[in-house]
Design a protein around this motif. Structure first.
Motif, PDB file in Angstrom:
ATOM      1  N   UNK A  64     -12.738  -0.231  -3.010  1.00 34.49           N
ATOM      2  CA  UNK A  64     -11.778  -0.212  -4.115  1.00 34.49           C
ATOM      3  C   UNK A  64     -10.396   0.294  -3.547  1.00 34.49           C
ATOM      4  N   UNK A  65     -10.546   1.610  -2.947  1.00 39.01           N
ATOM      5  CA  UNK A  65      -9.245   2.132  -2.435  1.00 39.01           C
ATOM      6  C   UNK A  65      -8.555   1.267  -1.124  1.00 39.01           C
ATOM      7  N   UNK A  66      -9.466   0.812  -0.315  1.00 43.94           N
ATOM      8  CA  UNK A  66      -9.029   0.251   0.816  1.00 43.94           C
ATOM      9  C   UNK A  66      -8.270  -1.006   0.268  1.00 43.94           C
ATOM     10  N   UNK A  67      -9.226  -1.730  -0.351  1.00 40.72           N
ATOM     11  CA  UNK A  67      -8.617  -3.037  -0.724  1.00 40.72           C
ATOM     12  C   UNK A  67      -7.143  -2.880  -1.662  1.00 40.72           C
ATOM     13  N   UNK A  68      -7.126  -1.914  -2.485  1.00 40.72           N
ATOM     14  CA  UNK A  68      -5.995  -1.519  -3.238  1.00 40.72           C
ATOM     15  C   UNK A  68      -4.562  -1.238  -2.158  1.00 40.72           C
ATOM     16  N   UNK A  69      -4.962  -0.456  -1.225  1.00 38.44           N
ATOM     17  CA  UNK A  69      -4.173  -0.226  -0.186  1.00 38.44           C
ATOM     18  C   UNK A  69      -3.717  -1.651   0.664  1.00 38.44           C
ATOM     19  N   UNK A  70      -4.524  -2.338   0.931  1.00 39.39           N
ATOM     20  CA  UNK A  70      -4.217  -3.569   1.584  1.00 39.39           C
ATOM     21  C   UNK A  70      -3.256  -4.410   0.643  1.00 39.39           C
ATOM     22  N   UNK A  71      -3.467  -4.588  -0.564  1.00 37.74           N
ATOM     23  CA  UNK A  71      -2.793  -5.297  -1.155  1.00 37.74           C
ATOM     24  C   UNK A  71      -1.370  -4.803  -1.462  1.00 37.74           C
ATOM     25  N   UNK A  72      -1.341  -3.695  -1.725  1.00 40.77           N
ATOM     26  CA  UNK A  72       0.027  -2.870  -1.762  1.00 40.77           C
ATOM     27  C   UNK A  72       0.810  -3.012  -0.579  1.00 40.77           C
ATOM     28  N   UNK A  73       0.219  -3.017   0.464  1.00 41.14           N
ATOM     29  CA  UNK A  73       0.949  -3.078   1.901  1.00 41.14           C
ATOM     30  C   UNK A  73       1.259  -4.469   2.000  1.00 41.14           C
ATOM     31  N   UNK A  74       0.384  -5.352   1.582  1.00 40.40           N
ATOM     32  CA  UNK A  74       0.779  -6.972   1.657  1.00 40.40           C
ATOM     33  C   UNK A  74       2.113  -7.208   0.908  1.00 40.40           C
ATOM     34  N   UNK A  75       2.165  -6.733  -0.335  1.00 40.96           N
ATOM     35  CA  UNK A  75       3.146  -6.985  -1.243  1.00 40.96           C
ATOM     36  C   UNK A  75       4.409  -6.415  -0.610  1.00 40.96           C
ATOM     37  N   UNK A  76       4.274  -5.211  -0.122  1.00 39.25           N
ATOM     38  CA  UNK A  76       5.511  -4.483   0.620  1.00 39.25           C
ATOM     39  C   UNK A  76       5.947  -5.512   1.818  1.00 39.25           C
ATOM     40  N   UNK A  77       5.091  -5.954   2.555  1.00 40.52           N
ATOM     41  CA  UNK A  77       5.314  -6.736   3.787  1.00 40.52           C
ATOM     42  C   UNK A  77       6.076  -8.082   3.347  1.00 40.52           C
ATOM     43  N   UNK A  78       5.791  -8.722   2.459  1.00 39.28           N
ATOM     44  CA  UNK A  78       6.053  -9.869   2.083  1.00 39.28           C
ATOM     45  C   UNK A  78       7.697  -9.631   1.478  1.00 39.28           C
ATOM     46  N   UNK A  79       7.761  -8.651   0.756  1.00 44.13           N
ATOM     47  CA  UNK A  79       9.032  -8.426   0.114  1.00 44.13           C
ATOM     48  C   UNK A  79      10.053  -7.898   1.077  1.00 44.13           C
TER      49      UNK A  79
END
Length: 205
Positions: A64-79
């Motif tokens: 749960x924690x790893x997936x949430x961190x991945x998704x947050x970093x992906x959102x930031x990377x795309x932005x």
């Protein structure tokens, strides 16, 4: 939930993780888990209901924690870096390596992941697909936007290869060992940097 209830549940999860890493899912009994966690079987039944659910919760605690961190970093990377491949790959790689280095059982969980690959546990695979399948799909989408000329089938093959290389790097049993005097964090950053460069070259080849 009281701290006592939390500590009991956490003790059971920690014991199960260690035992699953050592003996596998089929090879570990609930009696072994209760003995290792110093609880009775009623506590396991109360918190988890079944061995299958206990297995799932061992994964959920880390994933749960790893997936949430991945998704947050992906959102930031795309932005912040639209169209750039390496920040997307970093969002996939870095949270996983950080989890592997977690002193609170991260190493044991990597061996649990290896057990999940080795054992044909259909219910666990379904659970992982249902709960976390959206994560690789989102990364495939993001990589595809960075590399619009790359056919989707090739993209998925390469993402699978990256996931395999990442699992190997998380296990830390390759030729590159942490040099004396180098902190775990520094070694992990170097591993992430090298894997991201390697993956970027593979995706763009």
């Amino acid at each position: 939930m009281s701290s006592t209830a939390f500590s009991t549940k956490d003790r059971i999860l920690g014991a199960a993780e260690e035992l699953f890493a050592q003996y596998g899912f089929a090879g570990t009994s609930l009696r072994q888990v209760t003995s290792h966690a110093d609880v009775n079987i009623a506590a396991v039944n109360y918190h988890f209901g079944s061995k299958e659910n206990l297995v799932n919760e061992v994964f959920r605690r880390r994933m749960d924690e790893m997936s949430a961190r991945r998704m947050a970093m992906l959102e930031a990377a795309e932005r912040e870096h639209p169209g750039e491949l390496e920040p997307v790959l970093a969002a996939f790689v870095e949270p996983a390596l950080a989890m592997a280095q977690d002193r609170q059982g991260g190493g044991a969980f990597i061996r649990v992941i290896a057990r999940a690959y080795a054992e044909k546990n259909d219910s666990l695979r379904k659970f992982l697909s249902d709960q976390y399948g959206h994560v690789p799909r989102e990364f495939a989408r993001a990589i595809g936007q960075c590399l619009p000329e790359l056919p989707r089938e090739q993209l998925l093959w390469r993402l699978d290869f990256l996931a395999g290389a990442l699992t190997y790097a998380m296990a830390d049993f390759g030729m590159i060992k942490r040099p004396p005097g180098t902190t775990e964090a520094t070694h992990r950053e170097r591993a992430a940097r090298e894997l991201i460069r390697f993956a970027a070259a593979g995706f763009t080849s």
